[in-house]
Enzyme design. Structure first.
Site, short mmCIF file in Angstrom:
data_model
loop_
_atom_site.label_atom_id
_atom_site.label_comp_id
_atom_site.label_asym_id
_atom_site.label_seq_id
_atom_site.Cartn_x
_atom_site.Cartn_y
_atom_site.Cartn_z
N SER A 124 36.74 10.88 43.18
CA SER A 124 36.24 10.12 44.32
C SER A 124 37.19 8.84 44.75
O SER A 124 37.27 8.11 43.76
CB SER A 124 34.76 9.92 44.21
OG SER A 124 34.29 8.94 45.48
N TYR A 148 28.02 5.10 39.57
CA TYR A 148 28.47 6.30 40.22
C TYR A 148 30.18 6.56 40.32
O TYR A 148 30.69 7.22 39.44
CB TYR A 148 28.08 6.73 41.63
CG TYR A 148 28.79 8.08 42.16
CD1 TYR A 148 28.65 9.56 41.56
CD2 TYR A 148 29.64 7.67 43.35
CE1 TYR A 148 29.63 10.18 41.99
CE2 TYR A 148 30.28 8.98 43.55
CZ TYR A 148 30.25 9.96 43.17
OH TYR A 148 31.25 11.02 43.69
N LYS A 152 33.01 8.30 37.66
CA LYS A 152 34.34 9.06 38.01
C LYS A 152 35.54 8.26 37.24
O LYS A 152 36.65 9.07 36.91
CB LYS A 152 34.62 9.19 39.51
CG LYS A 152 33.39 9.94 40.33
CD LYS A 152 33.48 11.36 39.93
CE LYS A 152 32.11 12.19 40.68
NZ LYS A 152 32.32 13.66 40.30
P1 NAD Z 1 26.22 18.62 45.41
O1 NAD Z 1 25.29 17.94 45.18
O2 NAD Z 1 26.21 19.34 46.75
O3 NAD Z 1 26.91 19.68 44.36
C1 NAD Z 1 26.85 19.45 43.09
C2 NAD Z 1 26.58 20.65 42.48
O4 NAD Z 1 26.19 20.29 40.95
C3 NAD Z 1 25.02 20.97 42.91
O5 NAD Z 1 24.78 22.27 43.01
C4 NAD Z 1 24.00 20.56 41.58
O6 NAD Z 1 23.05 21.37 41.43
C5 NAD Z 1 25.27 20.73 40.43
N1 NAD Z 1 24.69 20.05 39.34
C6 NAD Z 1 24.47 18.75 39.39
N2 NAD Z 1 24.26 18.29 38.00
C7 NAD Z 1 24.63 19.33 37.11
C8 NAD Z 1 24.46 19.42 35.92
N3 NAD Z 1 24.17 18.51 34.97
N4 NAD Z 1 24.69 20.87 35.28
C9 NAD Z 1 24.98 21.84 36.23
N5 NAD Z 1 25.02 21.59 37.42
C10 NAD Z 1 24.92 20.62 38.14
O7 NAD Z 1 27.64 17.51 45.66
P2 NAD Z 1 28.90 17.88 46.42
O8 NAD Z 1 29.07 17.02 47.68
O9 NAD Z 1 29.08 19.03 46.65
O10 NAD Z 1 30.10 17.18 45.36
C11 NAD Z 1 30.68 17.82 44.54
C12 NAD Z 1 31.44 17.03 43.77
O11 NAD Z 1 32.43 16.14 44.35
C13 NAD Z 1 30.52 16.07 42.84
O12 NAD Z 1 31.24 15.72 41.51
C14 NAD Z 1 30.81 14.87 43.57
O13 NAD Z 1 30.59 13.64 42.80
C15 NAD Z 1 32.24 14.79 44.06
N6 NAD Z 1 32.62 14.16 45.43
C16 NAD Z 1 31.64 14.47 46.40
C17 NAD Z 1 31.96 13.50 47.64
C18 NAD Z 1 30.92 13.72 48.56
O14 NAD Z 1 30.77 12.70 49.60
N7 NAD Z 1 30.26 14.78 49.05
C19 NAD Z 1 32.81 12.72 47.54
C20 NAD Z 1 33.76 12.39 46.40
C21 NAD Z 1 33.47 13.24 45.37
C1 WQD Z 2 30.43 5.94 56.27
C2 WQD Z 2 30.50 4.70 57.02
C3 WQD Z 2 28.82 3.10 56.62
C4 WQD Z 2 25.27 5.67 57.12
C5 WQD Z 2 30.12 7.77 50.39
C6 WQD Z 2 30.26 7.17 48.96
C7 WQD Z 2 31.68 7.77 48.16
C8 WQD Z 2 31.91 9.17 48.65
C9 WQD Z 2 31.60 9.64 50.06
C10 WQD Z 2 31.08 10.43 46.53
C11 WQD Z 2 30.38 3.36 56.34
C12 WQD Z 2 28.57 3.83 57.59
C13 WQD Z 2 26.65 5.19 57.00
C14 WQD Z 2 24.41 5.19 58.13
C15 WQD Z 2 26.25 3.76 58.73
N1 WQD Z 2 31.03 9.97 47.97
N2 WQD Z 2 26.98 4.09 57.85
N3 WQD Z 2 24.79 4.10 58.94
O1 WQD Z 2 30.05 5.01 51.83
O2 WQD Z 2 32.23 5.73 52.82
O3 WQD Z 2 31.20 6.87 51.08
O4 WQD Z 2 30.35 8.98 50.52
O5 WQD Z 2 31.91 10.22 46.04
O6 WQD Z 2 31.48 7.32 46.79
O7 WQD Z 2 30.14 5.83 48.81
O8 WQD Z 2 30.28 7.05 53.13
O9 WQD Z 2 28.82 8.21 55.12
O10 WQD Z 2 27.68 6.80 53.41
O11 WQD Z 2 29.59 5.88 55.19
O12 WQD Z 2 26.68 2.90 59.71
O13 WQD Z 2 23.15 5.47 58.18
O14 WQD Z 2 29.28 4.84 57.77
O15 WQD Z 2 28.39 1.69 56.42
O16 WQD Z 2 30.98 2.56 56.96
P1 WQD Z 2 30.96 6.05 52.30
P2 WQD Z 2 28.98 6.81 54.32
#
Ligand code: NAD
Ligand code: WQD
Length: 337
Positions: A124, A148, A152
Site C-alpha cells: 500500500s 496497518y 505492510k
Molecule cells: P478486502 O477486505 O475486501 O479483501 C481481503 C480478503 O482477505 C477478504 O476476502 C477477507 O475475507 C480475506 N482475509 C482477511 N484476513 C484473512 C485471513 N487471516 N486468512 C484468510 N483470508 C483472510 O480488502 P481489499 O480492499 O480487497 O484489499 C486486498 C488487499 O489489498 C489487502 O491486503 C489490503 O491491505 C490491500 N490494499 C487495499 C487497499 C484498499 O484501499 N482497498 C489499498 C492498498 C492495499
Molecule cells: C481519501 C480522501 C480523506 C472519507 C486509505 C488508507 C490507505 C489505503 C487506501 C489501504 C482523504 C477524505 C474520506 C470521508 C473525507 N488503504 N475523506 N470524508 O485515507 O487516502 O487511504 O485507503 O491500504 O492505507 O489510509 O483514503 O478514501 O479514506 O480518503 O473527506 O468520509 O477523502 O480525508 O483526503 P486514504 P480515504
C-alpha cells in the site's frame, strides 16, 4: 497457468479473479471470508463462466495452506488476504500484526515447502507516510503513520529477506494508491461492513440514501481547493496490474516494489462533483475538521510500472464514479441482497 489467490473473495481479489479467468488461468481462492462473502465468488463464476476452486481457511494456518497447495499445485500466488482498516489497526494492533505479518510469514513458509516461488503481494502507498517530496517514487523513505501501514512495511522487508535467501524466488509487491470503482457489470464491487471509512463508498452510500451527508475532512490543506488530494486508481486497472505482475515473475528473479496509481490526483470536492455527475444525485456535504493521520496530497510516480510491467492506468475519475454508482445502485445493500 494456475494461480492461488489468498483473499480472492474480497474487493480487489474478486476483480482480479475476473481478469485471471479471462486470461485463461485456473484459480483457487484461499479465504476465511472474515471480510467478504461467498456470494462474490458465485458472481465471478457467473460473469466468467469459469470454475473457481475454493479452500476456506486462514492464512495463519500452515497445515491448511499445505492442503491447498497439495490439492491445487499453483505456479504462482497472489496474496491479498489481510486486515485493512487504518483506524481499527490502532485499536487492535496485535490482531493486525498476527493476521497480516504472521499470516504472510506462514504463506511464505508454505510456498517454500511446496517449492512455489512466484508471488505478487498487496502492499500500500500508506507505507510512505508524510511526503518528503512528490510524487512518491518507490525509493521514497517509508515512515508509515499507523499499525496497518507498518504491517505492510514489515511484510515488504520480510519478503525482501526471503527472496534474498531463496534465489529462485520472484516477487512483485504492488503499492496501491486509492483503489475505487467496480466491474462494468455492476455485479461485483466494494461492500464494506458498517459505515465506510473511505471516501468513495461513503459518497456512494450518501447518493443512494443510506447516509445523510458526507463529512469533508479538512478544507485547509495546501491543495488546489484546500481538500485532500489522492491518486485514485480504478480497480479494473489495478486488477490488470496483478496479471502483468504475475507475468513479470515468470521472467525475472528477486523482489521489486512497484507503485500502482495514475500519476494524477483528485481532491475530495472534485470527487464529489464527479460523483454527482455520474450518478445524477446530489451528494450533500459539510466541511469537518481534518482527520487524524491524514496528509494533504498523495500522488504516485508511475514510471516504474510502465517500465517493468508495461502497465499504465486507463480509467479516469469519471469512469471510477460511474462504475461505483452502477454497482451501488444495483446493489444498495451490497452482497446482502
Ligand atoms: P478486502 O477486505 O475486501 O479483501 C481481503 C480478503 O482477505 C477478504 O476476502 C477477507 O475475507 C480475506 N482475509 C482477511 N484476513 C484473512 C485471513 N487471516 N486468512 C484468510 N483470508 C483472510 O480488502 P481489499 O480492499 O480487497 O484489499 C486486498 C488487499 O489489498 C489487502 O491486503 C489490503 O491491505 C490491500 N490494499 C487495499 C487497499 C484498499 O484501499 N482497498 C489499498 C492498498 C492495499
Ligand atoms: C481519501 C480522501 C480523506 C472519507 C486509505 C488508507 C490507505 C489505503 C487506501 C489501504 C482523504 C477524505 C474520506 C470521508 C473525507 N488503504 N475523506 N470524508 O485515507 O487516502 O487511504 O485507503 O491500504 O492505507 O489510509 O483514503 O478514501 O479514506 O480518503 O473527506 O468520509 O477523502 O480525508 O483526503 P486514504 P480515504
Amino acid at each position: 497457468m494456475r494461480t492461488l489467490v489468498t483473499g480472492g473473495a474480497g474487493y480487489i481479489g474478486s476483480h482480479t479473479l475476473l481478469q485471471l479467468l479471462a486470461a485463461g488461468q485456473e484459480v483457487m481462492v484461499y479465504d476465511n471470508f472474515s471480510n467478504s462473502s461467498p456470494e462474490a465468488l458465485r458472481r465471478v463464476r457467473a460473469l466468467s463462466g469459469a470454475d473457481i476452486a475454493l479452500c476456506e481457511g486462514d492464512v495463519r494456518d500452515g497445515a491448511r495452506l499445505d492442503q491447498a497447495f497439495a490439492d491445487f499445485r499453483p505456479d504462482a500466488v497472489i496474496h491479498f488476504a489481510g486486515l485493512k482498516a487504518v483506524g481499527e489497526s490502532a485499536e487492535i494492533p496485535l490482531e493486525y500484526y498476527a493476521q497480516n505479518v504472521s499470516g504472510s510469514i506462514e504463506l511464505l513458509k508454505a510456498m517454500q515447502r511446496q517449492d512455489c516461488h512466484r508471488l505478487v503481494f498487496s502492499s500500500s502507498a500508506t507505507v510512505y507516510g508524510r511526503a518528503s517530496y512528490l510524487p512518491y517514487d518507490e525509493g521514497h523513505p517509508k515512515h508509515p503513520a499507523n499499525p496497518y501501514g507498518r504491517t505492510k512495511h514489515f511484510i515488504e522487508e520480510i519478503i525482501h529477506d526471503w527472496a534474498a535467501a531463496w534465489p529462485e524466488a520472484s516477487v512483485v509487491a504492488l503499492r496501491y494508491f486509492n483503489p475505487v470503482g467496480a466491474d462494468g457489470s455492476g455485479m461485483i464491487g466494494e461492500d464494506p461492513h458498517g459505515i465506510p471509512a473511505n471516501l468513495m463508498p461513503y459518497m456512494a452510500q450518501v447518493a443512494v440514501g443510506r447516509l445523510e451527508y458526507l463529512n469533508v475532512f479538512g478544507a485547509d490543506y495546501e491543495t488546489r481547493d484546500g481538500t485532500g488530494e489522492r491518486d485514485y486508481i480504478h480497480v479494473e486497472d489495478l486488477a490488470r496490474a496483478h496479471l502483468d505482475a504475475i507475468g513479470y515473475t515468470a521472467q525475472n528473479r528477486g523482489c521489486e516494489v512497484i507503485n500502482v496509481g495514475t500519476g494524477e490526483s483528485a481532491s475530495v470536492l472534485e470527487m464529489v462533483a464527479a460523483f454527482e455527475t455520474a450518478s445524477g444525485r446530489k451528494v450533500p456535504y459539510k466541511i469537518a475538521p481534518r482527520r487524524d493521520g491524514d496528509v494533504g496530497r498523495m500522488v504516485a510516480a508511475v514510471e516504474k510500472a510502465e517500465r517493468l510491467l508495461g502497465w499504465k492506468a486507463r480509467h479516469g475519475i469519471e469512469s471510477m464514479c460511474r462504475t461505483t454508482w452502477n454497482w451501488q445502485s444495483k446493489n444498495p445493500n451490497g452482497y446482502a441482497e
